[in-house]
Design an enzyme around this catalytic site. Structure first.
Site, mmCIF file in Angstrom:
data_model
loop_
_atom_site.group_PDB
_atom_site.id
_atom_site.type_symbol
_atom_site.label_atom_id
_atom_site.label_comp_id
_atom_site.label_asym_id
_atom_site.label_seq_id
_atom_site.Cartn_x
_atom_site.Cartn_y
_atom_site.Cartn_z
ATOM 1 N N GLY A 1 11.054 -3.206 5.506
ATOM 2 C CA GLY A 1 10.309 -4.464 5.487
ATOM 3 C C GLY A 1 9.841 -4.789 4.084
ATOM 4 C CG HIS A 2 6.936 -2.338 2.116
ATOM 5 N ND1 HIS A 2 6.812 -1.192 2.861
ATOM 6 C CD2 HIS A 2 5.719 -2.948 2.141
ATOM 7 C CE1 HIS A 2 5.575 -1.091 3.312
ATOM 8 N NE2 HIS A 2 4.888 -2.151 2.899
ATOM 9 C CG MET B 1 -1.996 -1.096 1.119
ATOM 10 S SD MET B 1 -3.542 -0.725 2.000
ATOM 11 C CE MET B 1 -2.956 -0.528 3.670
ATOM 12 C CG HIS C 1 8.467 -0.169 6.032
ATOM 13 N ND1 HIS C 1 8.722 -1.526 6.083
ATOM 14 C CD2 HIS C 1 7.126 -0.033 6.220
ATOM 15 C CE1 HIS C 1 7.603 -2.174 6.318
ATOM 16 N NE2 HIS C 1 6.610 -1.297 6.394
ATOM 17 N N GLY D 1 4.787 -10.024 4.064
ATOM 18 C CA GLY D 1 5.521 -9.983 5.323
ATOM 19 C C GLY D 1 4.750 -10.695 6.412
ATOM 20 C CD GLN D 2 6.309 -14.379 11.187
ATOM 21 O OE1 GLN D 2 7.283 -14.917 10.655
ATOM 22 N NE2 GLN D 2 6.131 -14.339 12.502
ATOM 23 C CB SER E 1 3.158 2.288 6.106
ATOM 24 O OG SER E 1 3.791 1.516 5.095
#
Length: 311
Positions: free
Chosen positions: A43-44, A37, A41, A164-165, A208
């Site tokens: 993680g993405h 979305m 960051h 992501g988990q 986010s």
């Protein structure tokens, strides 16, 4: 919609997306898909790197899905940082057999492109009232409507898809649907759930929505993960589900002008989403060799944080 300039091709319509995928099919290339979305960051980026390493081509979607937001949630204020997102993606590169792989395309549709007849959440999920669904009753249907039927099946038909988990509930939902409906692109074995990226100091799951936190709130935002760790420790030592959740709830941070409110902490069977019985423990017969999802949500000020541990 005015599109920013980017060295990565931007696909802003269903037609262009399908044409891009058909070309990949004709060339025999595998496609990795990372749905987001936006407000990207690290993680993405970890998902993008995984896809780059495992696929010939990688497409990243950026779409703030209104179907996943209830009327009282933060759709209007959700972070939108498109120019920065594109800069992050342009900078990514993974070397595979001495070949540099970079993101191949960004799918950037408008709401009208995805929902030309309006939003109809007619996809039901039997366990939609569990976990996140308890606090966000429209969430599971919104996930299934957009990500599953629209993105995975109709547009991208990816070889592999990466989640992501931190969002494990929706990831398991989509894996389950892919398997039950016998999809080939992707099949259930190619829906990948990648470990949550965390702050190296306090373990806060990257999100986010962390952008909403004030400097003081950020100091205590790791409280949820610490509470889940307390529950994990009690469970690993043979405690019951009830004892483990109690250990999490009783763990407290020292507050200095920060309002925190626990939404929930729960333990669910990873295969059925059923809530564990209070007396269940790690050696219970029904849980033999089956992971348990220990999850929770915590309000820190006006920001709702979610997290989970698979045990």
């Amino acid at each position: 919609m005015s599109l920013p300039s980017s060295s990565i091709p931007i696909l802003d319509s269903v037609t262009s997306c399908r044409a891009w995928r058909q070309k990949a099919f004709s060339e025999g290339k595998s496609v990795g898909f990372v749905p987001t979305m936006g407000a990207l960051h690290q993680g993405h980026i970890s998902l993008v790197r995984r896809s780059l390493a495992e696929n010939d081509l990688t497409v990243v979607s950026i779409f703030v899905n209104p179907a996943q937001f209830a009327p009282n949630e933060d759709l209007a204020t959700y972070p939108r940082t498109l120019s920065k997102d594109l800069e992050l993606l342009v900078a990514e590169e993974v070397q595979v057999a001495n070949v540099a792989r970079k993101p191949s395309a960004v799918f950037l549709p408008g709401v009208q492109e995805i929902y030309p007849s309006g939003i109809s959440q007619d996809v039901e999920f039997p366990k939609g009232h569990q976990m996140e669904g308890k606090s966000r009753p429209t969430f599971f249907r919104g996930v299934a409507t957009w990500r599953f039927f629209s993105t995975l099946h109709s547009f991208h038909k990816p070889t592999n898809v990466y989640f992501g988990q931190k969002d494990i509930q929706q990831s398991l939902l989509l894996r389950k649907l892919c398997g039950e409906l016998l999809f080939a692109y992707p099949d259930a074995d190619h829906v990948h759930i990648v470990p949550t990226a965390r702050d190296p100091v306090d373990g806060l799951a990257l999100s986010s929505r962390n952008l909403y936190l004030s400097a003081n709130e950020r100091l205590f935002a790791g409280t949820l993960y610490q509470a889940l760790q307390c529950a994990e420790s009690a469970w690993s030592q043979g405690g019951s589900k009830e004892q483990s959740v109690s250990a999490a709830v009783s763990s407290r941070a020292t507050l200095k002008g920060v309002e925190m409110k626990l939404d929930y902490i729960e333990m669910n069977h990873s295969g059925t989403f059923e809530i564990l019985d209070g007396e269940a423990h790690k050696n219970s017969e029904l849980l033999e060799k089956v992971p348990v999802i220990l999850s929770g949500a915590l309000w820190v000020g006006k920001t709702r944080l979610i997290d989970n541990i698979v045990i």
